[in-house]
Write an enzyme that holds these catalytic residues in place. Structure first.
Site, PDB file in Angstrom:
ATOM      1  N   ALA B  44       0.824  -1.201   0.000  1.00  0.00           N
ATOM      2  CA  ALA B  44       0.000   0.000   0.000  1.00  0.00           C
ATOM      3  C   ALA B  44       0.866   1.262   0.000  1.00  0.00           C
ATOM      4  CB  ALA B  44      -0.940  -0.014   1.207  1.00  0.00           C
ATOM      5  N   GLY B  45       1.829   1.321   0.903  1.00  0.00           N
ATOM      6  CA  GLY B  45       2.639   2.533   1.045  1.00  0.00           C
ATOM      7  C   GLY B  45       3.495   2.807  -0.178  1.00  0.00           C
ATOM      8  N   HIS B 266      -5.012 -18.348  11.027  1.00  0.00           N
ATOM      9  CA  HIS B 266      -4.804 -19.221   9.881  1.00  0.00           C
ATOM     10  C   HIS B 266      -4.617 -20.653  10.359  1.00  0.00           C
ATOM     11  CE1 HIS B 266      -3.331 -20.736   6.104  1.00  0.00           C
ATOM     12  NE2 HIS B 266      -3.523 -19.572   5.534  1.00  0.00           N
ATOM     13  N   ARG B 330     -10.894 -20.547   6.489  1.00  0.00           N
ATOM     14  CA  ARG B 330      -9.869 -20.448   7.522  1.00  0.00           C
ATOM     15  C   ARG B 330     -10.432 -20.420   8.939  1.00  0.00           C
ATOM     16  NH1 ARG B 330      -5.800 -16.056   4.594  1.00  0.00           N
ATOM     17  NH2 ARG B 330      -5.060 -17.510   3.034  1.00  0.00           N
ATOM     18  N   GLU B 425      -3.571  -2.957   5.087  1.00  0.00           N
ATOM     19  CA  GLU B 425      -4.023  -3.713   6.255  1.00  0.00           C
ATOM     20  C   GLU B 425      -4.290  -2.787   7.446  1.00  0.00           C
ATOM     21  OE1 GLU B 425      -1.421  -6.941   7.435  1.00  0.00           O
ATOM     22  OE2 GLU B 425      -2.691  -7.518   9.115  1.00  0.00           O
TER      23      GLU B 425
END
Lengths: 249, 637
Positions: B44-45, B266, B330, B425
């Site tokens: 993202a960054g 997970h 999950r 996130e």
């Protein structure tokens, strides 16, 4: 397991540094090498001493942060393995283990086992990319790429930029790292447009950063945790030769 | 605080197009007058920093790692979803949207998810143009695989290193802009505070991790792309450095924190082997295509797996979820494994593990085929455990992997502090209560390449804010508070190490607010965390000084924030009196043990507003209104 560690300690870039011996006791074979260092560090903190500084992040062999020379071998000598994935069952009770940082002019030591690998970033900044802006790109399937080329590009692109190749090389050459990026991009049609300028700029920057030349000893390939092939250095040399013939400056 | 999600009007499928037209623009010549601070250099960054620099903004990008290429996005294995429908199997934007909403157990914001599915197709085009070597067919076109929670093949991948290759693509785009002088990069620099002036984010305070120097940086907007908070559990699949500090300190400056209790566990990770363990390693979800999950039927069965006869084994996923079997999602698979272990049927050290067995697959396909499909994973398993999974079943146990909660943002990805944007996130917006496989990479790049660069321009053009000024007293105040905290941490000189506190907090949160939560367990955690925090500030030992590289000090600041954040996590879990996705409240389950959602009372986003130290945060509720989809019960039986 009980071990003896000989560790490079250096407070900062200005400190001359020295090897210091530490016992590592009660080590379990299932520990990773870095977890063994964590245990030693907890012991040092309890005694009020400063822990041994070392770089690590993902601890699953993909981020390329960890960087230790163990018994003279970058990442410790288990084939295709970063030192974060090296486990203590690889060693024997009573072993004396020497731990040093990457040693290269291009990677100055910041503290203890931590080095500055900014040179690698600057090499990429000089040309290790394809010049496309966001948006306006054609459909991903508009340009077929043969599976052979794509797989070979991926083989080169698997480089994690850890710098072990430089640390292992007697010339502190960064050729394997640069070759992996040059080959990855030159192998793909998207990257061919800028191939001559890219290799020229990246090699120039590699020299500026103080990395040595390649004498093809192959030590880089031997320690590379991603087993990047020496063939890519040959490919880069061809790319570079091509750029010279084209008169690229 | 009034939470306005700013969802555009009009039909769902046209909201983003309409919004793009309605948003105000900054003319190209004026863009260079705006300075944007980006914190974090993951998918993202890096993609946001590169794209905004291409547009002409002046960008400063900060990361705590030694290079932007090391951000934790790099560890993603499986792939990235996109609604390309290259396989002609009936995929569409609408189907990807629906799968994501349903996978998130109807707790995500509909308009955001639809936009995510829309831009997913552009991401693949962009990455291919950058030279990301996605897997291809012999004919030269891109290939796909399928992933959990979907009935189409829409996942693009680059061997088992998709995250790495996508990150390198974004890193290279970022590097190009650094080389051009449009982005100034600050590696080994950690953000420690957000500076808010007259209600708008105007800068940050950072610490240079090499020299210890604390400094302030001013910008017309601040973007946080600082990842998730999985390390509040101490043991997780996150990288060691992942932390909540940036979003937590923003929270304390007024940026509401949403849904912290939505954490993803997970199912297939390598179990903990001892107290020394520093992190957990994921074994890709793809293994469940051929591996069968089982536990002994008998409690406390210590026989070797090959000595347990077939009729004394419980293939519990196949038994409980016959139609999905070993490929149940999950959250559901994780809980089933936990149940078996809680009943005393777990295997391996401490009884915290179940088997993932490939014996049948090897019999059916031959060892060679299994090696071709999963060779690298078997090798990784052997490196860590010293066991050969071709001969003996793998031992697996669930582990914290991803956090769906995060800073609350509106449709423009702006937090409740104007001028402070949060992407990837670190925000809460797209995955609801459970994220589907291969959707994290999609969201990070969607936010960074295709959403934020538009919406940030709208902020600049419509707000007409005064230029940020480093001389403003708020900057001085923020600098002083960071300096004071640093000094305080170094001066406590107690008896316990930073790690010992982190470990204790992590174990507490895992036990009380992990895979199954009860009112009582959460109340116990909420009683214990403040005690632990108080002890930290009295008894922690942080060695070294502030004028050199000091990893102990870095960790101390992050753990101090986790010790506060953990409380909010448990509080959120306590107030959400329902079970949904990754949040399972034992009191709220169906007679057969499945999660029981309560749409009537809990169909909202919980956004928590900071009220000051020691005060209970204020809960704001953003109602989730579904215009397009019908809320239904997830069933995988």
């Amino acid at each position: 397991m009980n071990l003896t560690l000989r560790v490079w300690r250096q407070k900062n870039a200005g400190d001359p540094g020295r090897m210091v011996e530490y016992p590592a006791t009660g080590i379990i074979p299932d520990m990773s090498f870095l977890e063994m260092l964590d245990v030693v560090n907890e012991g040092l903190i309890a005694k009020g001493e400063e822990p041994i500084a070392f770089d690590s992040d993902c601890r699953e062999g993909i981020c390329g942060t960890c960087s230790l020379v163990i018994n003279g071998i970058a990442h410790g000598g288990q084939r295709g393995t970063t030192c974060c994935q090296l486990h203590m069952r690889f060693f024997k009770d009573g072993d004396v283990i020497t731990i040093e940082p990457w040693r290269a002019k291009g990677f100055p030591v910041l503290r203890d086992l931590v080095t500055d690998r900014g040179a690698f970033d600057r090499i990429v900044q000089s040309g290790g990319f394809i010049s496309v802006n966001t948006g306006g790109t054609p459909d991903a399937n508009a340009l077929p790429v043969s599976k052979v080329d794509s797989d070979r590009a991926m083989d080169a692109a698997a480089c994690i930029g850890c710098g072990a190749c430089v640390a292992a090389c007697k010339n502190a050459s960064a050729m394997l790292f640069v070759a992996a990026k040059v080959s990855h991009l030159a192998q793909l049609p998207q990257g061919k447009v800028e191939r001559t300028q890219r290799v020229t700029n990246m090699v120039k920057q590699m020299d500026v950063e103080g990395f040595g030349n390649c004498t093809v000893t192959g030590s880089c390939e031997a320690v590379c945790p991603k087993e990047i092939s020496l063939d890519f250095i040959a490919q880069m040399n061809r790319e570079y030769g091509r750029a010279i013939l084209k008169g690229t400056k | 605080m009034i939470l306005d999600s700013k969802i555009p009007s009009g039909p769902l499928a046209q909201k983003w197009e309409k919004h793009k037209f309605d948003m105000k623009l900054v003319n190209p010549a004026n863009k260079r007058k705006f300075e944007v601070i980006v914190v974090g250099s993951g998918l993202a960054g890096a993609s946001a920093a590169a794209t905004m620099a291409e547009l002409g903004y002046q960008v400063k990008c900060f990361c705590f790692q030694d290079s932007p290429r090391r951000a934790h996005s790099i560890a993603a294995q499986g792939g990235i979803n996109a609604a390309k429908n290259y396989q002609n199997d009936g995929d569409s934007v609408h189907r990807l949207f629906y799968d994501t909403i349903k996978g998130g157990d109807f707790r995500a914001r509909e308009a955001n998810v639809y936009r995510l599915a829309q831009v997913s197709v552009n991401i693949i085009d962009q990455c291919v143009a950058q030279g990301v070597p996605f897997a291809r067919e012999y004919g030269g076109l891109l290939t796909n695989r399928s992933f959990g929670g979907a009935q189409v093949s829409r996942t693009f991948y680059a061997r088992g290193q998709t995250g790495q290759q996508l990150l390198l693509g974004a890193y290279q785009a970022l590097s190009r802009q650094i080389g051009n002088g449009n982005v100034k990069m600050y590696p080994r620099t950690e953000m420690l505070d957000v500076v808010v002036v007259d209600g708008h984010a105007k800068g940050i305070v950072v610490r240079d991790l090499v020299t210890g120097e604390i400094s302030a940086h001013a910008g017309d907007a601040v973007v946080l792309a600082t990842g998730g908070y999985g390390n509040v559990f101490y043991l997780s699949t996150n990288a060691r450095g992942c932390n909540v500090t940036a979003t937590w300190r923003a929270y304390k400056k007024g940026a509401a924190f949403a849904n912290p209790c939505y954490t993803q566990i997970h199912p297939t990770c390598i179990p903990v082997s001892g107290d020394h363990q520093s992190k957990l390693t994921l074994m890709s979800e793809s293994l469940r295509n051929d591996g069968r999950v089982w536990a002994p039927k008998k409690k406390g069965d210590t026989r070797r797996p090959d000595q347990i006869p077939e009729d004394e084994r419980d293939y519990f996923l196949e038994r409980k979820y016959p139609s999905f079997g070993n490929l149940a999602p999950r959250d559901i698979s994780s809980r089933a494994a936990k149940e078996a272990c809680d009943e005393g049927r777990g295997v391996g050290p401490g009884g915290l593990g179940v088997y993932l067995d490939f014996a049948d697959a090897i019999k059916r396909l031959g060892e060679e085929t299994v090696r071709e499909r999963y060779g690298n994973l078997f090798q990784m398993y052997e490196k860590i455990t010293g066991e050969d999974a071709y001969k003996t079943p793998m031992r697996i146990y669930p582990a914290v992997h991803y956090t769906m909660g995060g800073t609350w943002v509106d449709y423009n990805l702006m937090s409740s502090v104007p001028g402070l944007f949060v992407i990837g996130e670190a925000n809460f917006s797209d995955h609801g209560a459970n994220r589907l496989g291969a959707s994290a990479l999609m969201q990070g790049l969607a936010d960074g390449y295709f959403i934020l660069p538009y919406t940030i321009g709208n902020y600049f053009a419509s707000e007409k804010q005064p230029k940020p000024n480093l001389a403003h007293p708020e900057f001085k105040k923020a600098l002083e508070s960071v300096e004071a905290m640093t000094k305080r941490l170094l001066s406590i000189n107690g008896k316990r190490s930073v790690t010992s506190f982190h470990r204790e907090l992590g174990k507490l949160i895992w036990d009380k607010c992990g895979m199954a939560r009860t009112q009582q367990s959460l109340k116990e955690a909420l009683a214990r965390i403040p005690e632990l925090r108080a002890e930290f500030w009295k008894n922690v030992k942080v060695t070294g000084d502030n004028s050199n590289l000091n990893q102990d000090l870095e960790a101390a600041g992050r753990v101090a924030d986790f010790l506060e954040f953990g409380e909010l996590l448990c509080l959120d879990a306590l107030t959400r009196e329902e079970s949904c996705g990754g949040h399972f409240r034992v009191e709220h389950q169906q007679p057969d043990g499945e999660a029981k959602r309560d749409d009537e009372h809990f169909s909202f986003v919980s956004a928590w507003e900071y009220q000051g130290p020691g005060k209970t945060p204020l809960l704001h509720k953003e109602p989730l209104v579904y215009e397009e989809v019908h809320m239904s019960t997830r069933s995988y039986k």
